[in-house]
Motif scaffolding. Sequence first.
Motif, mmCIF file in Angstrom:
data_model
loop_
_atom_site.group_PDB
_atom_site.id
_atom_site.type_symbol
_atom_site.label_atom_id
_atom_site.label_comp_id
_atom_site.label_asym_id
_atom_site.label_seq_id
_atom_site.Cartn_x
_atom_site.Cartn_y
_atom_site.Cartn_z
ATOM 1 N N HIS A 171 32.116 35.651 20.492
ATOM 2 C CA HIS A 171 33.433 36.078 20.944
ATOM 3 C C HIS A 171 33.686 35.616 22.376
ATOM 4 C CE1 HIS A 171 32.796 39.648 17.974
ATOM 5 N NE2 HIS A 171 33.381 38.628 17.367
ATOM 6 N N PRO A 172 34.631 34.682 22.585
ATOM 7 C CA PRO A 172 34.963 34.281 23.951
ATOM 8 C C PRO A 172 35.617 35.431 24.713
ATOM 9 C CG PRO A 172 36.531 33.341 22.403
ATOM 10 C CD PRO A 172 35.456 33.988 21.581
ATOM 11 N N GLN A 173 35.363 35.463 26.018
ATOM 12 C CA GLN A 173 35.812 36.598 26.823
ATOM 13 C C GLN A 173 36.200 36.152 28.226
ATOM 14 O OE1 GLN A 173 32.953 39.723 28.601
ATOM 15 N NE2 GLN A 173 33.699 40.723 26.733
ATOM 16 N N VAL A 174 37.190 36.810 28.777
ATOM 17 C CA VAL A 174 37.516 36.644 30.193
ATOM 18 C C VAL A 174 37.634 38.034 30.812
ATOM 19 C CG1 VAL A 174 38.651 34.406 30.029
ATOM 20 C CG2 VAL A 174 39.991 36.486 29.654
ATOM 21 N N ALA A 175 37.312 38.118 32.090
ATOM 22 C CA ALA A 175 37.436 39.377 32.825
ATOM 23 C C ALA A 175 38.670 39.313 33.707
ATOM 24 C CB ALA A 175 36.188 39.616 33.671
ATOM 25 N N LEU A 176 39.506 40.340 33.629
ATOM 26 C CA LEU A 176 40.694 40.427 34.463
ATOM 27 C C LEU A 176 40.559 41.631 35.384
ATOM 28 C CD1 LEU A 176 41.879 39.429 31.363
ATOM 29 C CD2 LEU A 176 43.787 38.981 32.913
ATOM 30 N N GLU A 177 40.481 41.349 36.672
ATOM 31 C CA GLU A 177 40.275 42.411 37.655
ATOM 32 C C GLU A 177 41.615 42.933 38.173
ATOM 33 O OE1 GLU A 177 36.149 41.700 39.863
ATOM 34 O OE2 GLU A 177 37.543 40.030 40.189
ATOM 35 N N TRP A 178 41.629 44.222 38.507
ATOM 36 C CA TRP A 178 42.824 44.848 39.073
ATOM 37 C C TRP A 178 42.424 45.693 40.277
ATOM 38 C CZ3 TRP A 178 42.879 50.231 38.908
ATOM 39 C CH2 TRP A 178 41.994 50.830 38.005
ATOM 40 N N THR A 179 43.373 45.826 41.188
ATOM 41 C CA THR A 179 43.104 46.519 42.440
ATOM 42 C C THR A 179 43.574 47.968 42.364
ATOM 43 O OG1 THR A 179 43.425 44.447 43.643
ATOM 44 C CG2 THR A 179 43.459 46.478 44.931
ATOM 45 N N ALA A 180 42.693 48.886 42.748
ATOM 46 C CA ALA A 180 43.051 50.302 42.752
ATOM 47 C C ALA A 180 43.836 50.643 44.019
ATOM 48 C CB ALA A 180 41.792 51.162 42.674
ATOM 49 N N LEU A 181 44.779 51.565 43.891
ATOM 50 C CA LEU A 181 45.576 51.998 45.040
ATOM 51 C C LEU A 181 44.729 52.749 46.051
ATOM 52 C CD1 LEU A 181 48.846 53.233 43.283
ATOM 53 C CD2 LEU A 181 48.566 51.180 44.691
ATOM 54 N N GLU A 182 43.724 53.455 45.551
ATOM 55 C CA GLU A 182 42.819 54.205 46.426
ATOM 56 C C GLU A 182 41.442 54.228 45.781
ATOM 57 O OE1 GLU A 182 43.806 58.694 44.765
ATOM 58 O OE2 GLU A 182 44.866 57.962 46.534
ATOM 59 N N GLU A 183 40.460 54.598 46.555
ATOM 60 C CA GLU A 183 39.095 54.617 46.032
ATOM 61 C C GLU A 183 38.994 55.634 44.884
ATOM 62 O OE1 GLU A 183 35.692 52.550 46.096
ATOM 63 O OE2 GLU A 183 37.218 52.341 47.653
ATOM 64 N N LEU A 184 38.525 55.171 43.743
ATOM 65 C CA LEU A 184 38.401 56.030 42.568
ATOM 66 C C LEU A 184 36.971 56.560 42.461
ATOM 67 C CD1 LEU A 184 40.434 53.884 39.995
ATOM 68 C CD2 LEU A 184 41.182 55.940 41.210
ATOM 69 N N PRO A 185 36.783 57.691 41.786
ATOM 70 C CA PRO A 185 35.425 58.255 41.681
ATOM 71 C C PRO A 185 34.516 57.389 40.820
ATOM 72 C CG PRO A 185 36.960 59.463 40.297
ATOM 73 C CD PRO A 185 37.793 58.532 41.115
ATOM 74 N N GLU A 186 33.214 57.550 41.031
ATOM 75 C CA GLU A 186 32.239 56.875 40.177
ATOM 76 C C GLU A 186 32.330 57.445 38.763
ATOM 77 O OE1 GLU A 186 28.326 57.412 41.646
ATOM 78 O OE2 GLU A 186 28.634 56.225 43.479
ATOM 79 N N PRO A 187 32.079 56.613 37.737
ATOM 80 C CA PRO A 187 32.003 57.160 36.377
ATOM 81 C C PRO A 187 30.782 58.061 36.262
ATOM 82 C CG PRO A 187 31.266 54.892 36.401
ATOM 83 C CD PRO A 187 31.815 55.167 37.771
ATOM 84 N N SER A 188 30.862 59.075 35.408
ATOM 85 C CA SER A 188 29.778 60.047 35.323
ATOM 86 C C SER A 188 28.808 59.787 34.182
ATOM 87 C CB SER A 188 30.359 61.455 35.179
ATOM 88 O OG SER A 188 31.178 61.528 34.014
ATOM 89 N N GLY A 189 29.278 59.259 33.046
ATOM 90 C CA GLY A 189 28.385 59.141 31.901
ATOM 91 C C GLY A 189 28.143 57.742 31.418
ATOM 92 N N SER A 190 29.097 56.846 31.636
ATOM 93 C CA SER A 190 28.991 55.481 31.121
ATOM 94 C C SER A 190 29.860 54.572 31.971
ATOM 95 C CB SER A 190 29.450 55.424 29.658
ATOM 96 O OG SER A 190 29.599 54.088 29.212
ATOM 97 N N TRP A 191 29.521 53.296 32.004
ATOM 98 C CA TRP A 191 30.368 52.321 32.683
ATOM 99 C C TRP A 191 31.643 52.050 31.896
ATOM 100 C CZ3 TRP A 191 31.625 47.246 30.943
ATOM 101 C CH2 TRP A 191 31.063 46.900 29.703
ATOM 102 N N LEU A 192 31.664 52.450 30.614
ATOM 103 C CA LEU A 192 32.782 52.188 29.725
ATOM 104 C C LEU A 192 33.848 53.258 29.799
ATOM 105 C CD1 LEU A 192 30.771 51.092 26.563
ATOM 106 C CD2 LEU A 192 32.391 49.641 27.811
ATOM 107 N N GLY A 193 35.111 52.815 29.782
ATOM 108 C CA GLY A 193 36.224 53.729 29.643
ATOM 109 C C GLY A 193 36.738 53.682 28.221
#
Length: 508
Positions: free
Chosen positions: A296-318
């Motif tokens: 499966h070909p893939q590209v990563a698209l990054e986006w900028t947060a308006l403010e610092e967001l908290p660390e994820p608690s259980g997984s890197w996945l949303g």
Amino acid sequence: MNRPDVVVVGAGASGAALAARLSEDPSRTVLVLEAGPVPADMSGFPEDLLDARLVPGAQPGHPAVSTHLVRLTPGQAYVATRGRYLGGSTTVNGGYFIRAREADFARWAQAAGDPLWSYERVLPVMRELENDLDLGDGPLHGDNGPVGVRRTSLTHPAAVAFAEAARSLGYPEEADKNAQEAPGFGAVPSNAVDGRRINTGVSYLLGALNRPNLTVLGGCPVRSVVIEGGRAVGVVCERGGRREVVAAGEVVLCAGAFVSPHLLHLSGIGPARELERVALPVVADLPAVGAALSDHPQVALEWTALEELPEPSGSWLGGALHLTSSKGEEGDLEILQSLVPLAGLVGEAVSVPGAPLAFLASVQTPRRGGRLRTESADPLVAPRIDYGYLETEADKSALRDVVRAVASLVATHVFGAVSSGLVEPASLDDDTALDLWIATHLGTSQHTCGTVPMGTSGDSAVDARGRVHGISGLRVADTSILPTAPLRGPAATAVLIGEVIAKAMREE
């Protein structure tokens, strides 16, 4: 062990499941040879291999991974990684555990000429292998299997914004991505439980190591299969710096879609002309071994947060959104949310202040292309692996579709509550400019399948039960045998393959 009944090569997603199930029969002796370390208990796994917020497989220099230099396109080199530790790639991957789609099973059953791979036949096996901690026992799920499954939390601010953006654009909710519902937005089923990545070495093998008929040896890379009179009678492996022959009643290759076909080539099984070119004696002329692959070909698209967001608690996945490309199969595009910046995934850090977050956008249309070609009779010389991405207009069109879908999500008013927009690409309307951006940012989902495809015709290498055509006592049981990669990531299917082949062997 003196001539075990079965030698299993590789203790990854498929191999761990297969070896554990075969050794449930006390009359069958099983020896597993794993190239990487084999801890005796959980204490032998470093913390970063267990923390579900980290992805060691994103780090080519990590000691628990092997690296493979590949070509995504003729002019683009890439470093692909695979797990080299008990549990294989399930020890270093993202913990994504989504089942293949019903259409995948129909396609594989037709190719194999055997209903063994139909959705109706595999559903009971999928239920038996899981312990669904969210939904429990039922017609679609089980609660007594070795693999704990938990869906990712959608409470992180970025995950909440993703869900609202998908809803605002009219995408349906897909509450259970393991239930064959209409593709849409939902949480990701994962084999990460309470923040811990539970690999197949842990879930299947650690509890079975006290069985007198099961032996699992680490640090034992296999170099070839020994064939005598058309039958596999053992393997050549390295152990403690010395090369030795291990006799076997039967050999099952579970070394993954890169290593299993390479081992077959080194054993004289593959396209005769290619083997002769590198002075390998031909045991069986099977042109399908390594003739193509599916990923499966893939590209990563990054986006900028308006403010610092908290660390994820259980997984890197949303969350994850599955949608359909303009010319493809239903649900053939995937947008996967990372709650850890790419810089953190690569650098082994959960938080990177100021770094953008990302969506991983991939095309999962079933396709075959590229090839795996053995370059030398020396097993230490890596094969040449070509993915064959971007070969057709359909390939390019689908990638444009998924990039534009991500851009539409980020541009919604509701996602604007957490984001100031995409970092790149700047041009979305011009196909030529977008194609150029995609080509220079192209990656892969690391979902390789199809290098030893199952089937009944001349373009196959094994049958539905993994038996290599023309060679008795030899099977392949990993994602190599899937003619095409599934419409979802193949981790759950890799475990299923081990279960299905083990069941077939026990019934035989």
